[in-house]
Design an enzyme around this catalytic site. Sequence first.
Site, PDB file in Angstrom:
ATOM      1  N   SER A  44      16.115  23.816 -27.196  1.00  0.00           N
ATOM      2  CA  SER A  44      15.061  23.201 -26.376  1.00  0.00           C
ATOM      3  C   SER A  44      14.532  24.112 -25.286  1.00  0.00           C
ATOM      4  CB  SER A  44      15.573  21.906 -25.744  1.00  0.00           C
ATOM      5  OG  SER A  44      16.676  22.160 -24.893  1.00  0.00           O
ATOM      6  N   ASP A 334      13.777  19.090 -15.382  1.00  0.00           N
ATOM      7  CA  ASP A 334      14.470  17.850 -15.729  1.00  0.00           C
ATOM      8  C   ASP A 334      15.981  18.094 -15.647  1.00  0.00           C
ATOM      9  OD1 ASP A 334      15.176  19.234 -18.032  1.00  0.00           O
ATOM     10  OD2 ASP A 334      13.861  18.102 -19.369  1.00  0.00           O
ATOM     11  N   HIS A 337      16.549  21.571 -17.961  1.00  0.00           N
ATOM     12  CA  HIS A 337      15.617  22.670 -18.210  1.00  0.00           C
ATOM     13  C   HIS A 337      14.953  23.188 -16.940  1.00  0.00           C
ATOM     14  CE1 HIS A 337      15.877  20.191 -21.906  1.00  0.00           C
ATOM     15  NE2 HIS A 337      16.029  21.386 -22.455  1.00  0.00           N
TER      16      HIS A 337
END
Length: 373
Positions: A44, A334, A337
């Site tokens: 991600s 977040d 990240h």
Amino acid sequence: MSSLSLLSIFIFLTFGLVLGIESKSNTNQQTENTHQAFFVFGDSLVDNGNNNFLATTARADSPPYGIDYPTHRPTGRFSNGLNIPDIIGQHIGVDPLLPYLSPELKDEKLLNGANFASAGIGILNDTGVQFVNIIRMPSQLSDFETYQKRVADLIGVEKTKKLVNEALVLITCGGNDFVNNYFLIPNSIRSIQYKLPDYVPFLISEYEKILMRLYELGARKVLVTGTGPLGCAPAILALHSKQGECANELQQAANLFNPQLVDMVTALNKKLGGDIFVTANTNYMHLNFINDPKAFGFETSKDACCGQGPYNGLGLCTPLSSLCENRDAYVFWDGYHPSERANRIIVDEIFNGIKYVEPMNLSTLMALDSKRV
């Protein structure tokens, strides 16, 4: 018809023929001198939208993701704006990469490269099983092989080989093998199978197989990033921290993994007889922000910009989440990240630094003779 008219027609036809030849020559020259290509593999941290095309919960396709992206819309990037591949792409002069699963990735756009990354994956195939439908590393590498066949249909086998040999490749994985595997639940299968000091060498040995497969597929300029400071992410603080301290076990994992990754890559380069792989110790880079955020212009390294609960670290970032006004003041976007601004500082260190990149920074790697086969 007068001789003057015949001469005019002759000149017109000749001029048109020359233009046609020149146009065809320019097209061939553009194919011969294709610009820098870029390929991305991983999780991600580098996914730019492949998971949008999959039935999985590991997606970043709803606001406020993308709030600072040029379109101000979610793109599948786990960021408020640009992620690390985007910023690296700006440095090396490539157009924004398309996800490999995007139907727009065809024809001439293939020559720019592609992003094969998928949120939730790890080095191991059993990492991220809770996300169900994600593109695990063997599939990413298989997609890269298929991509090369598609490009070969466009420009031929030899030019495709040259394109891949001269391309920059970025690979980022490993964090999920701890967060979404070993430490996912108490007494996970992997934690029963291995003590942490034994689990890390096992991961490193599996990572080496992935890097060798990339080499076999033609990659000759590969940037390999380590894990971030796993125990210091807001999501981890929300679950494990009492006074904002980083979670010891997860930090121990990062502190074991990153040096062993450097050692493995150093040995692999020696085995292959060249500086094919460059490592970036993003754990230490990111720890600088965490230990002294104000020195880098951040207000906080503990709270996420978007989320809920302690440290804004619980749950997903959604339209109902608490959202900070100034994303540039936050190290974390977040729960896991980095913000775009943090990503920019990391990329600048990867390109120009000397302390956390081995055996050279990315600027030096990009300047090397690219004709290594």
